[in-house]
Design an enzyme around this catalytic site. Structure first.
Site: not given
Length: 226
Positions: A99-100, A103, A107
């Site tokens: 999940h991280e 991100h 980006h």
């Protein structure tokens, strides 16, 4: 029934939902941390592989203390994983780690909602700190204008929370698709992945709901005083 009474009737259940969501995310995480993925891959390994396959070789992964302290820092392009996630090979560990990375991929691709959230963060950081004092000072000194400015600043923080929702859901959807396609988890294990990520997303939904209702209540009070 007065407007204030109605709003309290709505806010109290929403606040209870927030508390329940916090307990649920911890309970769900702890449940699926006991189930190892068949691939045997750790959170770090999944995260590193996911980054490398998307050309993000320069993004570092570090281990940090604390439970569910995982986050992506867009400023120094670092993914921080809690020790349990970093070293663990459970469904919970791999789900949170990926999940991280979702991100980080957002980006790289300049995902619009993430870009917007980054742009308004400095304003939100300032507004969230001064809004309570402006609103309280406005009520204490019967300064309607001060209350209005405080509500405006508070509205900015609510907007930030609302923008965060699609950012989080998009990161989770990216993670689930990649986890299955890359073989980090099996199709059968994807159910557990969904449980973990959905529980985490619920905390953002509940917090945004409480803030939105509080904003509506404050606007109602402001209009009645005006």
């Amino acid at each position: 029934m007065s407007f204030n009474v109605l709003m309290y009737i709505l806010i109290i259940p929403a606040f209870i939902l927030t508390i329940w969501a916090q307990f649920r995310v911890k309970g769900t995480y702890n449940k699926w941390r006991e189930v190892q993925v068949n691939s045997g891959i750790t959170g770090y390994q999944a995260a590193r592989h996911m980054l490398d396959t998307h050309g993000l070789h320069d993004v570092q992964i570090i281990s940090v203390p604390g439970m569910l302290s995982d986050h992506y820092n867009p400023i120094n392009r670092t993914v921080a994983l809690s020790e349990d996630v970093y070293y663990g090979n459970s469904i919970s560990s791999v789900s949170v780690a990926c999940h991280e990375i979702g991100h980080a991929i957002q980006h790289k691709e300049a995902y619009p909602m993430l870009s917007l959230r980054h742009r308004i963060f400095p304003v939100v950081n300032f507004a969230s700190g001064v809004a309570p004092f402006l609103i309280l000072g406005g009520f204490l000194f019967s300064a309607t204008g001060l209350i209005g400015v405080g509500i405006l600043f508070f509205a900015v923080t609510v907007l930030f929370q609302l923008i965060t929702l699609p950012v989080e859901f998009n990161a989770s959807n990216r993670a689930r698709d990649i986890m299955v396609s890359e073989g980090y988890v099996t199709n059968e294990e994807e159910r557990g992945v969904g449980k973990v990520l959905n529980a985490a997303a619920l905390t953002y939904v509940a917090a945004a709901l409480v803030s939105l209702l509080e904003l509506i209540r404050l606007i109602g009070i402001f209009n009645s005083r005006d």
